[in-house]
Scaffold this active site. Structure first.
Site, PDB file in Angstrom:
ATOM      1  N   ASP A  76       0.830  -1.207   0.000  1.00  0.00           N
ATOM      2  CA  ASP A  76       0.000   0.000   0.000  1.00  0.00           C
ATOM      3  C   ASP A  76       0.863   1.255   0.000  1.00  0.00           C
ATOM      4  O   ASP A  76       2.033   1.241   0.410  1.00  0.00           O
ATOM      5  CB  ASP A  76      -0.958   0.010   1.191  1.00  0.00           C
ATOM      6  CG  ASP A  76      -0.262   0.009   2.544  1.00  0.00           C
ATOM      7  OD1 ASP A  76       0.779  -0.675   2.676  1.00  0.00           O
ATOM      8  OD2 ASP A  76      -0.760   0.672   3.474  1.00  0.00           O
ATOM      9  N   GLU A 146       0.438  -1.442   5.747  1.00  0.00           N
ATOM     10  CA  GLU A 146       1.503  -0.915   6.619  1.00  0.00           C
ATOM     11  C   GLU A 146       1.314   0.570   6.874  1.00  0.00           C
ATOM     12  O   GLU A 146       1.581   1.066   7.978  1.00  0.00           O
ATOM     13  CB  GLU A 146       2.871  -1.179   5.986  1.00  0.00           C
ATOM     14  CG  GLU A 146       4.055  -0.856   6.896  1.00  0.00           C
ATOM     15  CD  GLU A 146       4.485   0.599   6.914  1.00  0.00           C
ATOM     16  OE1 GLU A 146       5.238   0.997   7.830  1.00  0.00           O
ATOM     17  OE2 GLU A 146       4.074   1.366   6.002  1.00  0.00           O
TER      18      GLU A 146
END
Length: 404
Positions: A76, A146
């Site tokens: 991400d 994350e």
């Protein structure tokens, strides 16, 4: 000039719009599945939260019974303000530098941290093309979320039977670009403590000397925390005994990030709130620090809400007690690169690995590079992508051949 194949694959990866809060994890998973097929790697995708896959690509070693090597990265990326970008942030434009000697690859995630995950796979590709094999099995792990704490990604993965089956012995994860010539290597990180203080008190007309107000309770708390901030800032500015400058990770930072109170200028508010972003260096007794915050709130009649708190201060040894460190250090030195060992100033998924007992180092192979993670016009140079592939090929060869 033709785009080198490894760079073309990097651009393809960057164009997958894995931007929070609605990342295209499905598209990313299928891209990684294709890479696994090309490279002859094992492929697994585990979902501990629906729609958020943890993807594992496995290159089996010649001695698979040995503890494995984990090459971790997150898929991400953070949101963008497109109006401030010179090129669309998910186009991954390849733009010649002013001197014509290189190219910038401009995209969200270029530094944070798709270059790292991409170079892992390209390093394996390069090693395979050279006919290299390694003793230890290597797992390239791609985790979600994350950038929003990793709670639905690495935090759950390390507690799973699938992670236990990896038999992990050592891990690499992300670092930060260096503006100088040395490579920054992170062996631990500061722990986040997000604290919110809420005070309640008497209310009334703003023209009166009303006592026991919410502000009277809150202000001394703010004063004490800002005094602590000044103490830590002074410590940060004090050189080490050898005259070198301290890194940000060597001290505890604190910032007042939220203030809320009041409904109208002439009404004494019933409540007041102050929020702090605190990052505790690993030498701090985290639990004692949390108790201090609670005592401070109680002393002044306020309530303490801990929004986020990490209580594990595990660091990775950077000496011979960690059998992978000498191999890593030697492989970096053989490339003519100096190392600066640091505590990471923020938080990464490495903290979950270290808490699970896996020594982990954070490294991003970017030197003499502006730090652009989470910034507008994030980019890496094409030459750095190609150099990063060979960097990881040598590192993987070194750590994955450490004897059992």
């Amino acid at each position: 000039m033709d785009v080198p194949a490894p760079v073309a694959r990097f651009i393809e990866y960057l164009r997958i719009k894995t931007v929070q809060p609605t990342p295209d994890y499905a598209g990313c998973r299928e891209y990684l599945r294709g890479q696994a097929l090309e490279l002859g790697l094992g492929f697994q995708a585990h979902e501990y939260v629906a729609g958020k896959p943890v993807v594992v690509l496995t290159w089996e070693g010649t001695e698979p019974g040995l503890a494995s090597i984990v090459l971790n990265s997150h898929t991400d990326v953070v949101p963008v303000f497109e109006e401030f970008w010179t090129h669309p942030p998910f186009e991954a434009a390849r733009v010649a530098t002013a001197d014509g000697g290189d190219y910038q690859i401009i995209a969200r995630g270029a530094q944070d941290m798709k270059i790292v995950g991409h170079c892992y796979l390209e390093a394996i590709r390069a090693m395979q093309q050279r006919g290299e094999r390694v003793r230890r099995t290597v797992h390239a792990v791609f985790v979600p979320d994350e950038e929003i704490g990793g709670h639905d990604g690495m935090a759950l993965f390390v507690e799973s039977p699938e992670f236990a089956a990896l038999n992990a012995g050592f891990a690499l994860d992300e670092g930060i670009a260096s503006t100088g010539d040395a490579l920054r290597v992170f062996y631990g990180e500061r722990a986040p403590c997000w604290a919110k203080f809420v005070a309640h008190g008497r209310t009334g007309h703003g023209s009166q000397f009303i006592e026991d107000t919410a502000a009277e309770k809150l202000v001394p708390i703010v004063d004490r925390l800002m005094a602590f901030r000044r103490e830590q800032l002074a410590e940060f500015r004090t050189p080490n005994a050898d005259g070198s400058a301290k890194a940000l990770g060597d001290v505890t930072s604190i910032n007042l990030t939220l203030l809320h109170s009041g409904v109208q200028q002439n009404v004494v508010p019933e409540s007041a709130t102050a929020g702090f972003d605190i990052r505790m260096t690993p030498t701090t007794d985290y639990r004692a620090f949390r108790r201090w915050l609670g005592d401070l709130a109680a002393e002044h009649g306020a309530e303490l809400e801990i929004v986020q708190f990490w209580d594990d201060s595990t660091t990775t040894p950077t000496d011979a007690t960690n059998p992978f460190w000498p191999a890593f250090e030697a492989a970096v030195a053989a490339q003519g690169i100096a190392i600066e060992r640091e505590i990471f100033p923020a938080a990464t998924d490495s903290r979950y690995l270290r808490r699970a007992g896996i020594p982990a180092l954070g490294v991003t192979p970017l030197r003499n590079t502006p730090i652009l993670l989470h910034d507008h016009n994030e980019y890496v140079l094409q030459s750095d992508v190609l150099a990063g592939i060979e960097f990881y090929a040598r590192i993987v060869a070194a750590v994955a051949n450490v004897p059992g």
